[in-house]
Design a protein around this motif. Structure first.
Motif, PDB file in Angstrom:
ATOM      1  N   UNK A 181     -37.774  15.767  24.259  1.00  0.00           N
ATOM      2  CA  UNK A 181     -36.711  15.627  24.403  1.00  0.00           C
ATOM      3  C   UNK A 181     -36.402  14.661  23.899  1.00  0.00           C
ATOM      4  N   UNK A 182     -34.703  14.431  23.782  1.00  0.00           N
ATOM      5  CA  UNK A 182     -33.961  13.416  22.998  1.00  0.00           C
ATOM      6  C   UNK A 182     -33.807  12.689  23.853  1.00  0.00           C
ATOM      7  N   UNK A 183     -33.890  11.697  23.754  1.00  0.00           N
ATOM      8  CA  UNK A 183     -32.336   9.957  24.548  1.00  0.00           C
ATOM      9  C   UNK A 183     -31.540   9.768  23.538  1.00  0.00           C
ATOM     10  N   UNK A 184     -30.508  10.325  23.819  1.00  0.00           N
ATOM     11  CA  UNK A 184     -29.152   9.806  23.189  1.00  0.00           C
ATOM     12  C   UNK A 184     -28.746   8.010  23.389  1.00  0.00           C
ATOM     13  N   UNK A 185     -28.555   7.905  22.284  1.00  0.00           N
ATOM     14  CA  UNK A 185     -27.990   6.011  22.591  1.00  0.00           C
ATOM     15  C   UNK A 185     -26.734   5.953  22.071  1.00  0.00           C
ATOM     16  N   UNK A 186     -25.912   5.135  22.707  1.00  0.00           N
ATOM     17  CA  UNK A 186     -24.545   5.507  21.884  1.00  0.00           C
ATOM     18  C   UNK A 186     -24.108   3.913  22.640  1.00  0.00           C
ATOM     19  N   UNK A 187     -24.573   2.747  20.901  1.00  0.00           N
ATOM     20  CA  UNK A 187     -24.501   1.144  21.535  1.00  0.00           C
ATOM     21  C   UNK A 187     -23.451   0.801  21.286  1.00  0.00           C
ATOM     22  N   UNK A 188     -22.162   1.706  20.864  1.00  0.00           N
ATOM     23  CA  UNK A 188     -21.020   0.885  20.110  1.00  0.00           C
ATOM     24  C   UNK A 188     -19.791   0.697  21.257  1.00  0.00           C
ATOM     25  N   UNK A 189     -19.031   0.067  21.067  1.00  0.00           N
ATOM     26  CA  UNK A 189     -17.791   0.559  21.948  1.00  0.00           C
ATOM     27  C   UNK A 189     -16.205   0.066  21.331  1.00  0.00           C
ATOM     28  N   UNK A 190     -15.393   1.040  20.694  1.00  0.00           N
ATOM     29  CA  UNK A 190     -14.834   0.222  20.283  1.00  0.00           C
ATOM     30  C   UNK A 190     -13.914  -0.843  20.309  1.00  0.00           C
ATOM     31  N   UNK A 191     -13.602  -1.516  22.244  1.00  0.00           N
ATOM     32  CA  UNK A 191     -12.679  -2.157  22.688  1.00  0.00           C
ATOM     33  C   UNK A 191     -13.566  -3.615  21.814  1.00  0.00           C
ATOM     34  N   UNK A 192     -14.176  -4.192  22.153  1.00  0.00           N
ATOM     35  CA  UNK A 192     -14.971  -5.350  21.654  1.00  0.00           C
ATOM     36  C   UNK A 192     -16.351  -5.348  21.865  1.00  0.00           C
ATOM     37  N   UNK A 193     -17.114  -6.764  21.804  1.00  0.00           N
ATOM     38  CA  UNK A 193     -18.203  -6.944  22.107  1.00  0.00           C
ATOM     39  C   UNK A 193     -18.544  -7.302  23.311  1.00  0.00           C
ATOM     40  N   UNK A 194     -17.695  -7.487  24.537  1.00  0.00           N
ATOM     41  CA  UNK A 194     -18.008  -7.499  26.128  1.00  0.00           C
ATOM     42  C   UNK A 194     -18.195  -5.797  27.024  1.00  0.00           C
ATOM     43  N   UNK A 195     -18.560  -4.631  26.268  1.00  0.00           N
ATOM     44  CA  UNK A 195     -18.633  -4.095  26.816  1.00  0.00           C
ATOM     45  C   UNK A 195     -19.938  -3.722  26.024  1.00  0.00           C
ATOM     46  N   UNK A 196     -20.293  -3.563  25.406  1.00  0.00           N
ATOM     47  CA  UNK A 196     -21.720  -4.026  24.824  1.00  0.00           C
ATOM     48  C   UNK A 196     -23.340  -4.114  24.737  1.00  0.00           C
ATOM     49  N   UNK A 197     -23.602  -3.526  25.157  1.00  0.00           N
ATOM     50  CA  UNK A 197     -25.462  -3.782  26.103  1.00  0.00           C
ATOM     51  C   UNK A 197     -26.169  -3.812  24.649  1.00  0.00           C
ATOM     52  N   UNK A 198     -27.014  -5.160  24.877  1.00  0.00           N
ATOM     53  CA  UNK A 198     -27.165  -5.706  23.408  1.00  0.00           C
ATOM     54  C   UNK A 198     -28.033  -5.064  22.760  1.00  0.00           C
TER      55      UNK A 198
END
Length: 348
Positions: A181-198
């Motif tokens: 199984x594959x877990x995909x992680x999408x840690x970016x958010x172009x709008x800004x850091x207030x949308x990014x989980x650490x």
């Protein structure tokens, strides 16, 4: 008397996520009249995404960068489109600039929200009541209806992946099809850091799933290489770091191979949902009532603190509690609770 199917020109949005949500509008138009033509005027980056939407008859490149007026060029493009004799243009962005091309194209009916006082450019202006409907996708579809008409059942975005191109994209990374199984992680958010989980939370999540025998793939654009690289470093380079290494088309195809995706509120979140992946969506500064992932396979984690949603690019209180208090264990528990829904993808 036989009538000619209507021809629509849709002025598409400038963000990946909103373009995915716009597919619900395209689908609705085709469901209402299968013979209609749906052309989409959109930025060049979105062409690979629109190519995966069977409802789009033609994607027309809008060569204008965000914020650029280039009035003469917009008017010339509109004049070039006059021969297509569009019955109706639906303008999804709220800017004055976005209404220029349909007006110059002489689309018979030009529909959009009032936005930047677009009197004259639009001849079917709607006033947006922000209290209803709250979802962006509902607001898009509402523009295809008569004013004050009740909303229909909203079609769920479904974009197509290409299995052969996914294999080729993996081969370029020196990989074959996954055996686990594959877990995909999408840690970016172009709008800004207030949308990014650490990043360290993503790393903890990755380590937990790696220990369970999963593969972990990191997705992101050129702007996300810093965070995907940090997660890769914290996991002793045991992930497949795709940050900045794929085109949008390749990212779509590779996301289709994942079993589950954990993601910030971002364009790739909506792509993963439209691919019908199991999605865990993490919301901080934004509001899941406006732009939720449209999939029954999606779960939203949102604390709804008194300070959120603030819609800021950076946390104005400098603590980011809205995301920091969604701890990795809670995400792991949400994934485990949905294990019954996970079907291992089989490849021929």
């Amino acid at each position: 008397m036989e009538t000619t199917p209507p021809r629509f020109l849709i002025v598409g949005p400038a963000w990946i996520g909103d373009m995915v949500l716009a597919q619900s509008l395209f689908m609705f138009l085709k469901q209402r009249d299968s013979g209609c033509t749906v052309d989409v005027l959109a930025p060049a980056w979105s062409l690979p995404l629109l190519a995966r939407m069977p409802e789009v008859d033609e994607a027309i490149i809008s060569p204008f960068r965000h914020g650029e007026l280039r009035l003469g060029e917009r008017l010339r493009l509109g004049r070039q489109l006059r021969a297509r004799q569009y019955d109706r243009a639906i303008v999804l962005p709220n800017s004055l600039k976005s209404a220029l091309v349909p007006c110059a194209a002489r689309a018979r009916v030009r529909t959009g929200y009032l936005g930047e006082l677009r009197y004259g450019l639009l001849n079917d202006i709607r006033r947006l009541d922000k209290s209803k409907p709250p979802r962006t996708v509902d607001r898009f579809v509402a523009l295809a209806l008569a004013p004050d008409a009740p909303l229909p059942e909203i079609p769920t975005p479904r974009i197509r992946a290409d299995a052969d191109k996914a294999r080729s994209a993996l081969a370029r990374q020196g990989r074959g099809l996954p055996a686990a199984p594959v877990l995909g992680l999408c840690p970016g958010a172009e709008y800004g850091p207030a949308k990014r989980w650490p990043a360290e939370y993503y790393a903890d999540l990755a380590k937990a799933k790696l220990a369970q025998g999963w593969e972990v793939w990191l997705f992101g654009s050129d702007q996300d290489t810093g965070v995907t690289g940090a997660i890769q470093s914290m996991t002793e380079k045991r992930c497949l770091d795709l940050g900045g290494k794929t085109t949008l088309e390749e990212a779509i195809d590779l996301l289709s191979l994942t079993t589950a995706v954990v993601t910030n509120d971002s364009g790739l979140m909506h792509v993963a949902a439209a691919l019908d992946r199991q999605v865990i969506a993490l919301y901080g500064s934004s509001d899941p009532r406006h732009t939720p992932p449209l999939s029954e396979e999606a779960a939203v984690l949102y604390l709804g603190l008194s300070c959120s949603p603030c819609f800021k690019r950076e946390c104005p209180l400098h603590h980011l509690r809205c995301l920091r208090e969604i701890v990795p264990q809670r995400v792991l528990e949400t994934l485990a609770a949905n294990d019954g829904k996970i079907q291992e993808t089989r490849y021929k």
